[in-house]
Enzyme design. Structure first.
Site, mmCIF file in Angstrom:
data_model
loop_
_atom_site.group_PDB
_atom_site.id
_atom_site.type_symbol
_atom_site.label_atom_id
_atom_site.label_comp_id
_atom_site.label_asym_id
_atom_site.label_seq_id
_atom_site.Cartn_x
_atom_site.Cartn_y
_atom_site.Cartn_z
ATOM 1 N N CYS A 39 -5.058 8.205 9.724
ATOM 2 C CA CYS A 39 -5.196 7.441 10.959
ATOM 3 C C CYS A 39 -4.930 8.313 12.181
ATOM 4 O O CYS A 39 -4.074 9.190 12.151
ATOM 5 C CB CYS A 39 -4.167 6.301 10.978
ATOM 6 N N LYS A 71 0.836 -1.214 0.000
ATOM 7 C CA LYS A 71 0.000 0.000 0.000
ATOM 8 C C LYS A 71 0.866 1.258 0.000
ATOM 9 O O LYS A 71 0.616 2.189 -0.769
ATOM 10 C CB LYS A 71 -0.889 -0.003 1.250
ATOM 11 N N ASN A 72 1.885 1.268 0.873
ATOM 12 C CA ASN A 72 2.637 2.506 1.054
ATOM 13 C C ASN A 72 3.634 2.797 -0.071
ATOM 14 O O ASN A 72 4.297 3.837 -0.068
ATOM 15 C CB ASN A 72 3.327 2.527 2.427
ATOM 16 N N VAL A 99 2.670 18.659 8.750
ATOM 17 C CA VAL A 99 3.249 18.621 7.398
ATOM 18 C C VAL A 99 4.313 19.709 7.223
ATOM 19 O O VAL A 99 4.674 20.056 6.110
ATOM 20 C CB VAL A 99 2.169 18.757 6.289
ATOM 21 N N ASP A 100 4.828 20.216 8.358
ATOM 22 C CA ASP A 100 5.803 21.316 8.294
ATOM 23 C C ASP A 100 7.036 20.955 7.458
ATOM 24 O O ASP A 100 7.581 21.793 6.725
ATOM 25 C CB ASP A 100 6.215 21.755 9.712
ATOM 26 N N LEU A 101 7.471 19.698 7.521
ATOM 27 C CA LEU A 101 8.705 19.332 6.805
ATOM 28 C C LEU A 101 8.451 19.186 5.302
ATOM 29 O O LEU A 101 9.353 19.411 4.489
ATOM 30 C CB LEU A 101 9.304 18.046 7.392
ATOM 31 N N ASP A 105 4.829 0.401 11.947
ATOM 32 C CA ASP A 105 3.607 -0.208 11.415
ATOM 33 C C ASP A 105 3.439 -1.676 11.827
ATOM 34 O O ASP A 105 2.443 -2.304 11.486
ATOM 35 C CB ASP A 105 3.574 -0.102 9.875
ATOM 36 N N ARG A 154 0.862 14.408 13.590
ATOM 37 C CA ARG A 154 1.285 14.245 12.197
ATOM 38 C C ARG A 154 1.249 15.543 11.380
ATOM 39 O O ARG A 154 0.455 15.704 10.449
ATOM 40 C CB ARG A 154 0.450 13.152 11.518
ATOM 41 N N ARG A 160 -8.706 -0.538 4.544
ATOM 42 C CA ARG A 160 -7.791 0.465 4.001
ATOM 43 C C ARG A 160 -6.445 -0.159 3.641
ATOM 44 O O ARG A 160 -5.758 0.337 2.744
ATOM 45 C CB ARG A 160 -7.539 1.575 5.032
ATOM 46 N N ARG A 219 -4.208 10.640 4.632
ATOM 47 C CA ARG A 219 -3.101 11.561 4.757
ATOM 48 C C ARG A 219 -2.212 11.602 3.513
ATOM 49 O O ARG A 219 -1.768 12.659 3.082
ATOM 50 C CB ARG A 219 -2.286 11.144 5.984
HETATM 51 C C1 EPZ Z 1 4.458 6.833 6.453
HETATM 52 O O1 EPZ Z 1 3.720 7.870 7.063
HETATM 53 C C2 EPZ Z 1 3.503 5.680 6.312
HETATM 54 N N1 EPZ Z 1 2.386 6.056 5.465
HETATM 55 C C3 EPZ Z 1 3.009 5.255 7.688
HETATM 56 O O2 EPZ Z 1 2.185 4.112 7.548
HETATM 57 C C4 EPZ Z 1 4.217 4.895 8.549
HETATM 58 O O3 EPZ Z 1 3.781 4.601 9.851
HETATM 59 C C5 EPZ Z 1 5.205 6.054 8.590
HETATM 60 O O4 EPZ Z 1 5.572 6.445 7.238
HETATM 61 C C6 EPZ Z 1 6.505 5.729 9.329
HETATM 62 O O5 EPZ Z 1 7.118 4.633 8.731
HETATM 63 C C7 EPZ Z 1 2.503 5.955 4.134
HETATM 64 O O6 EPZ Z 1 3.540 5.628 3.592
HETATM 65 C C8 EPZ Z 1 1.290 6.260 3.316
HETATM 66 P P1 EPZ Z 1 6.622 10.222 8.420
HETATM 67 P P2 EPZ Z 1 4.299 9.348 7.032
HETATM 68 O O7 EPZ Z 1 6.539 11.430 7.580
HETATM 69 O O8 EPZ Z 1 5.038 9.508 5.768
HETATM 70 C C9 EPZ Z 1 6.863 13.521 11.878
HETATM 71 C C10 EPZ Z 1 0.224 2.852 7.797
HETATM 72 O O9 EPZ Z 1 -0.319 2.315 8.788
HETATM 73 N N2 EPZ Z 1 6.675 14.553 10.847
HETATM 74 O O10 EPZ Z 1 7.798 9.328 8.239
HETATM 75 O O11 EPZ Z 1 3.181 10.264 7.329
HETATM 76 C C11 EPZ Z 1 5.614 12.689 12.077
HETATM 77 O O12 EPZ Z 1 4.673 13.341 12.909
HETATM 78 C C12 EPZ Z 1 0.794 4.248 7.879
HETATM 79 O O13 EPZ Z 1 0.312 2.317 6.684
HETATM 80 C C13 EPZ Z 1 6.810 15.874 11.195
HETATM 81 O O14 EPZ Z 1 7.081 16.224 12.354
HETATM 82 O O15 EPZ Z 1 5.299 9.320 8.257
HETATM 83 C C14 EPZ Z 1 6.191 11.437 12.697
HETATM 84 O O16 EPZ Z 1 6.401 11.626 14.063
HETATM 85 C C15 EPZ Z 1 0.470 4.925 9.163
HETATM 86 N N3 EPZ Z 1 6.621 16.825 10.224
HETATM 87 C C16 EPZ Z 1 7.551 11.314 11.997
HETATM 88 O O17 EPZ Z 1 7.841 12.609 11.468
HETATM 89 C C17 EPZ Z 1 6.315 16.506 8.933
HETATM 90 O O18 EPZ Z 1 6.163 17.425 8.120
HETATM 91 C C18 EPZ Z 1 7.584 10.323 10.846
HETATM 92 O O19 EPZ Z 1 6.520 10.619 9.939
HETATM 93 C C19 EPZ Z 1 6.210 15.157 8.593
HETATM 94 C C20 EPZ Z 1 6.392 14.192 9.565
#
Ligand code: EPZ
Length: 429
Positions: free
Chosen positions: A126, A22-23, A133-135, A316, A131, A408, A102
């Protein structure tokens, strides 16, 4: 709303075909926005999130056709999507579509890279933490986009197109890396992404982008280099196998006992999880068909695990491991370091009799001999499947409510498990 009824206690024996990830499928579909030619994706799982993204892309004017089995295919191959973004008719991704998933926010990257503008609603998804999106915004700003937030929408403009830049992420982010990578493919000049996420799904997207004519190197390492090109073209790409689905079924077998061949699974995608399962007492063998998981006789041993970005233990799979450790002989500790609020399954696992206490980001699980079936419900995808795993091993009946979350992310879950001897059925009200 559908429910899933499980009568626990059966061992799992047989084989399970692992679906496309999926991801990876979601960002690959989004990458289709980068070109006016057709992107063909094979092995796309049939999931609610994929269908939802089809609607979102359709709203931008993308034509998507779905083909099932191809002639000559003997085994299930997932679906093939033909994605054609020849005419992008709308660069706005509205709230009612984006708020449900998301990852759909990531359309902002190809839209601003190719169309030089986008308006995308802030995302939902979820309930596993704040979560932000600042980065993602930081990455697009580095590439020269002007961003503002108005009425819940992120508005991005890059009138002269994006420009290559150095993007150094202060923390590892999968979403940030996907967005930076996709946007940089069409930026003028060179982009260097440092502290990039190394997840296999990033590598899969980079491989596909390169087939489309992008010039990406270093994906899978913390330093990704992208030489921008003026245009991308069509390509054909097969989605890699789902490592989280693989790990989930591996944990289910470790929990119930039995012997299951996970067909098409790739061990290098989840070595850390396989190591933890081996430590817990499962027999893991790698063979030509994929990964074989067995547990016969021996009990489950306790483990101490922290989630971490790839190649560490994936967040995950944290909920599924916790379900498994609920029956370990001794006390386990699981620390969640990626999301600050990803313990929604703890109170639901307690309904099975599991003994879990939380202290900040660490859960201590005191294993008990037998879980007992219960009515349960979860608010995120992986938490929901941890309840299914617990139900498979528990004595008596478990009713998992709100299976919307399972749909999902897990393709044909009941079918795959019942083919291995589980007593599991969907009840549609
Ligand atoms: C991806 O989410 C996956 N989703 C998630 O899977 C997975 O848990 C996660 O990566 C970590 O491996 C998809 O690929 C669709 P991140 P993502 O950006 O990209 C913080 C599932 O169950 N952060 O790596 O959203 C954030 O809050 C899902 O399939 C910021 O602070 O995760 C978190 O603490 C759930 N600012 C950390 O970084 C930002 O702008 C990692 O998030 C972005 C992220």
């Amino acid at each position: 709303m559908d429910r899933i009824r499980i009568v626990g206690g059966n061992k799992l024996n047989g084989s399970i075909q692992i679906s496309g990830a999926k991801n990876a499928a979601l960002p690959l579909m989004i990458a289709g926005l980068l070109t006016e030619e057709t992107l063909i994706l094979d092995n796309v799982p049939r999931l609610a999130d994929v269908a939802q993204l089809q609607r979102i892309l359709g709203n931008h004017g993308v034509d998507i056709t779905s083909v099932g089995k191809r002639s000559g295919d003997r085994e299930y191959q997932g679906q093939t999507l033909h994605i054609s973004a020849a005419n992008i008719i709308d660069t706005k991704a509205p709230y009612d579509l984006v708020s449900r998933m998301r990852a759909s926010f990531w359309v902002i990257a190809p839209l601003v890279a190719r169309m030089h503008e986008a308006q995308v609603s802030l995302p939902g998804g979820c309930a596993i933490g704040t979560r932000p999106v600042d980065l993602l915004i930081m990455a697009l700003e580095k590439l020269g986009a002007e961003l503002s937030i108005d009425g819940g929408y992120v508005i991005a403009r890059a009138p002269g197109g994006l420009k290559g830049a150095n993007i150094d992420f202060p923390k590892v982010t999968v979403s940030g890396t996907h967005v930076a990578l996709m946007a940089a493919t069409l930026a003028k000049g060179t982009t260097v992404i440092t502290n990039a996420a190394c997840e296999p799904e990033i590598v899969d997207v980079a491989d596909c982008l390169n087939k489309m004519g992008a010039r990406v190197s270093g994906a899978g390492t913390p330093r990704i280099l992208v030489e921008g090109v003026s245009k991308l073209h069509g390509a054909r790409h097969t989605v890699l196998p789902d490592r989280i689905e693989t790990g989930t079924y591996a944990m289910a077998v470790a929990m119930t006992g039995g012997d299951v061949q996970l067909i098409g699974a790739q061990p290098q995608l989840l070595q850390s999880a396989l190591d933890v399962l081996t430590e817990a007492g499962a027999d893991i063998t790698v063979n030509n068909e994929g990964i074989r998981v067995a547990r016969n006789g021996a009990g489950i041993g306790p483990v101490k695990v922290s989630t971490a970005p790839f190649p560490g233990f994936p967040t995950d799979l944290q909920a599924q491991l916790m379900a498994l450790m609920a029956c370990a002989k001794g006390s386990s500790q699981i620390t969640e370091t990626i999301f600050e609020n990803r313990f929604m399954h703890v109170q639901e696992l307690a309904r099975f009799g599991a003994r879990i206490s939380l202290d900040g980001e660490t859960a201590t699980i005191d294993g008990i001999a037998k879980l007992r079936g219960a009515p349960v419900m979860a608010t995120d995808l992986r938490a929901s499947v941890s309840l299914v795993i617990a139900g498979l091993a528990a004595e008596g009946e478990t009713m998992v409510n709100r299976v919307y979350h399972l749909d999902r992310g897990f393709e044909r879950l009941e079918e795959k498990l019942s083919a291995c001897g589980a007593s599991i059925q969907r009840i549609s009200d």
